[in-house]
Design a protein around this motif. Structure first.
Motif, PDB file in Angstrom:
ATOM      1  N   ALA A 113      18.006  -4.733   1.807  1.00 54.90           N
ATOM      2  CA  ALA A 113      17.134  -4.907   2.977  1.00 54.90           C
ATOM      3  C   ALA A 113      16.410  -3.625   3.357  1.00 54.90           C
ATOM      4  O   ALA A 113      15.209  -3.654   3.662  1.00 54.90           O
ATOM      5  N   ASP A 114      17.104  -2.483   3.366  1.00 55.80           N
ATOM      6  CA  ASP A 114      16.459  -1.224   3.748  1.00 55.80           C
ATOM      7  C   ASP A 114      15.356  -0.849   2.761  1.00 55.80           C
ATOM      8  O   ASP A 114      14.341  -0.264   3.148  1.00 55.80           O
ATOM      9  N   ALA A 115      15.543  -1.186   1.491  1.00 55.49           N
ATOM     10  CA  ALA A 115      14.512  -0.914   0.495  1.00 55.49           C
ATOM     11  C   ALA A 115      13.272  -1.766   0.769  1.00 55.49           C
ATOM     12  O   ALA A 115      12.138  -1.291   0.617  1.00 55.49           O
ATOM     13  N   ALA A 116      13.480  -3.004   1.193  1.00 51.62           N
ATOM     14  CA  ALA A 116      12.347  -3.869   1.530  1.00 51.62           C
ATOM     15  C   ALA A 116      11.575  -3.293   2.714  1.00 51.62           C
ATOM     16  O   ALA A 116      10.337  -3.288   2.713  1.00 51.62           O
ATOM     17  N   VAL A 117      12.282  -2.771   3.706  1.00 49.51           N
ATOM     18  CA  VAL A 117      11.625  -2.144   4.857  1.00 49.51           C
ATOM     19  C   VAL A 117      10.847  -0.912   4.409  1.00 49.51           C
ATOM     20  O   VAL A 117       9.693  -0.710   4.802  1.00 49.51           O
ATOM     21  N   SER A 118      11.457  -0.089   3.571  1.00 56.95           N
ATOM     22  CA  SER A 118      10.798   1.141   3.120  1.00 56.95           C
ATOM     23  C   SER A 118       9.553   0.836   2.292  1.00 56.95           C
ATOM     24  O   SER A 118       8.509   1.461   2.481  1.00 56.95           O
ATOM     25  N   ALA A 119       9.660  -0.124   1.376  1.00 55.97           N
ATOM     26  CA  ALA A 119       8.494  -0.512   0.582  1.00 55.97           C
ATOM     27  C   ALA A 119       7.411  -1.075   1.493  1.00 55.97           C
ATOM     28  O   ALA A 119       6.225  -0.759   1.330  1.00 55.97           O
ATOM     29  N   GLY A 120       7.819  -1.896   2.450  1.00 61.19           N
ATOM     30  CA  GLY A 120       6.848  -2.445   3.403  1.00 61.19           C
ATOM     31  C   GLY A 120       6.145  -1.362   4.186  1.00 61.19           C
ATOM     32  O   GLY A 120       4.931  -1.412   4.382  1.00 61.19           O
ATOM     33  N   ALA A 121       6.889  -0.366   4.615  1.00 60.69           N
ATOM     34  CA  ALA A 121       6.288   0.738   5.375  1.00 60.69           C
ATOM     35  C   ALA A 121       5.291   1.517   4.524  1.00 60.69           C
ATOM     36  O   ALA A 121       4.216   1.899   4.999  1.00 60.69           O
ATOM     37  N   MET A 122       5.634   1.750   3.261  1.00 59.18           N
ATOM     38  CA  MET A 122       4.709   2.463   2.378  1.00 59.18           C
ATOM     39  C   MET A 122       3.427   1.670   2.178  1.00 59.18           C
ATOM     40  O   MET A 122       2.329   2.220   2.214  1.00 59.18           O
TER      41      MET A 122
END
Length: 105
Positions: free
Chosen positions: A63-72
């Motif tokens: 989940a945190d990776a999805a948030v980070s990719a989304g933010a980028m």
């Protein structure tokens, strides 16, 4: 409780993290992507590789990776290396929420 993990230099850390990430461990993929994004712990800064790592970890259910990719992707830029894609960012935030992230939507 102490984990009793021996400290190591950046090269050893990088070797161990690469092995775990290359084996598909989503936590390792996420951490390596973070290191690549920020140029830390023996990694050169590489936003494109970071985004790829975040996306791979997100595909594995991180989940945190999805948030980070989304933010980028929401921001875009990074010296012109990452194209802004707010639609994909929204999809990743939604995916993160479905995975239990309070940071996702």
């Amino acid at each position: 409780e102490e984990l009793k993990i021996a400290s190591c230099d950046d090269n050893k850390f990088k070797d161990l993290l690469d092995k775990a990430a290359d084996a598909g461990d989503t936590d390792a993929l996420f951490l390596r992507a973070h290191c690549l994004l920020n140029g830390e712990d023996g990694y050169n800064r590489d936003p494109v590789m970071a985004l790829g790592g975040f996306l791979e970890a997100a595909e594995g259910g991180h989940a945190d990776a999805a948030v980070s990719a989304g933010a980028m992707l929401h921001r875009g830029g990074f010296g012109g290396t990452v194209q802004r894609d707010r639609r994909r960012a929204f999809e990743l935030y939604q995916e993160a929420a479905e995975l239990g992230s309070i940071e996702g939507w």
